[in-house]
Design an enzyme around this catalytic site. Structure first.
Site: not given
Length: 330
Positions: A204, A207, A275
């Site tokens: 993301n 990150e 996920d």
């Protein structure tokens, strides 16, 4: 993209990483405790769902793939519940390593509500192990991964920082998938720069900023950082998820494609949406779908996941309906 959804059906993929049991304890506010100024909840229900890398495996199965999961869980009741949750969706869990020295990673959410109030999470209790894997446990992991590689067409490394993806596991997966020509993707919360040579990377925007030590306050800065990360890792592609701004896919040909949010309906919960994104990407890449089409498909699937409360899976039928709605809205 409808054709891409058909292609991923039956695609065999391997998910390796930190397997988590997400436990939800639902209660109703009864009174204020006499012991302290805190609420007393009467527990009404308890459920265990697959979290972390296990959620990637679960999504891969519900989306129509053949999902193999390799990770570690304890010999405890939480481990039993996690394996049951995965098995209920057809995930192959026979290659799990069960180790008494490493109790199952759990994230327990206490959900409280009253007769006239909306239920909401009031606290989360995490149980993790922080000791390095024993040599025999790491050896078991590597042996099981190596045995499964000939049977799959795509591999995920889902690294939540709990220690399952050791340096040895990481190196072996990267080297073996490259040697065999198998697509691979990593979703790592920390230390993404240690994954040089991986096929694809999912991060993301926060990150990405942390990994490169940059402040990403503009479109140009995000694009520059995405290209820099791909080049530094020598990856085939980098997919950056950007919340309300959708996603951006960076490929080795130098392209950067922005993919807007597919559905602007209310967002209930972002838990596990990444996920779902990773599961769709690996299934599509494993089935030979072009990376940009795979990213667009994962964008739509993620949009379904965030409109559901808690850690949720997306089914092939869900994705098919969303694709139909998207096509009809054009």
């Amino acid at each position: 993209m409808v054709n891409a959804l058909a292609q991923i059906q039956g695609a065999p993929v391997l998910i390796i990483g930190d397997m988590v049991a997400d436990i939800y304890l639902d209660g109703e506010i009864a009174r204020v405790s006499r012991e302290a100024p805190v609420l007393v909840l009467e527990q009404r229900a308890e459920r265990v769902v697959a979290g972390g890398a296990a959620n990637v495996a679960n999504n891969a199965a519900t989306l129509g793939g053949v999902s193999y999961a390799v990770g570690i869980c304890g010999t405890d009741a939480s481990g039993d519940a996690l394996l049951t949750a995965l098995g209920g969706n057809g995930v192959h869990t026979e290659h799990f390593v069960r180790a008494a020295a490493h109790p199952t990673i759990t994230k327990t959410r206490i959900i409280a509500g009253g007769r006239a109030t909306v239920s909401q999470q009031i606290v989360r209790i995490d149980r993790e192990w922080h000791t390095p894997l024993a040599a025999e446990t790491e050896e078991s992991l590597c042996t099981r991964i190596h045995a499964l590689l000939p049977a799959v067409r795509g591999v995920v490394l889902s690294d939540y920082g709990s220690g399952t993806v050791t340096a040895r596991v990481r190196r072996m997966v990267i080297e073996e998938t490259r040697r065999r020509g198998i697509p691979s993707i990593v979703d790592a919360r920390y230390d993404i720069l240690s994954y040089a040579g991986i096929g694809y990377v999912k991060q993301n925007d926060a990150e990405l900023a942390a990994a490169l030590g940059r402040t990403l306050s503009s479109e140009a800065e995000i694009h520059a950082a995405g290209h820099a990360l791909r080049e530094q890792l020598r990856a085939d592609g980098v997919l950056i998820t950007r919340g309300a701004d959708g996603m951006t896919l960076f490929l080795a040909d130098g392209s950067a494609t922005d993919i807007p949010v597919s559905d602007h309906s209310e967002i209930f919960d972002v838990s596990g949406a990444g996920d779902t994104c990773v599961a769709v990407m690996i299934l599509a890449l494993a089935a030979g779908v072009a990376p940009l089409t795979a990213a667009r498909l994962s964008n739509i699937a993620s949009g379904i996941a965030v409109r559901r409360r808690g850690t949720a899976t997306v089914s092939a039928a869900d994705l098919s309906a969303a694709l139909g709605a998207a096509e009809g809205g054009r």
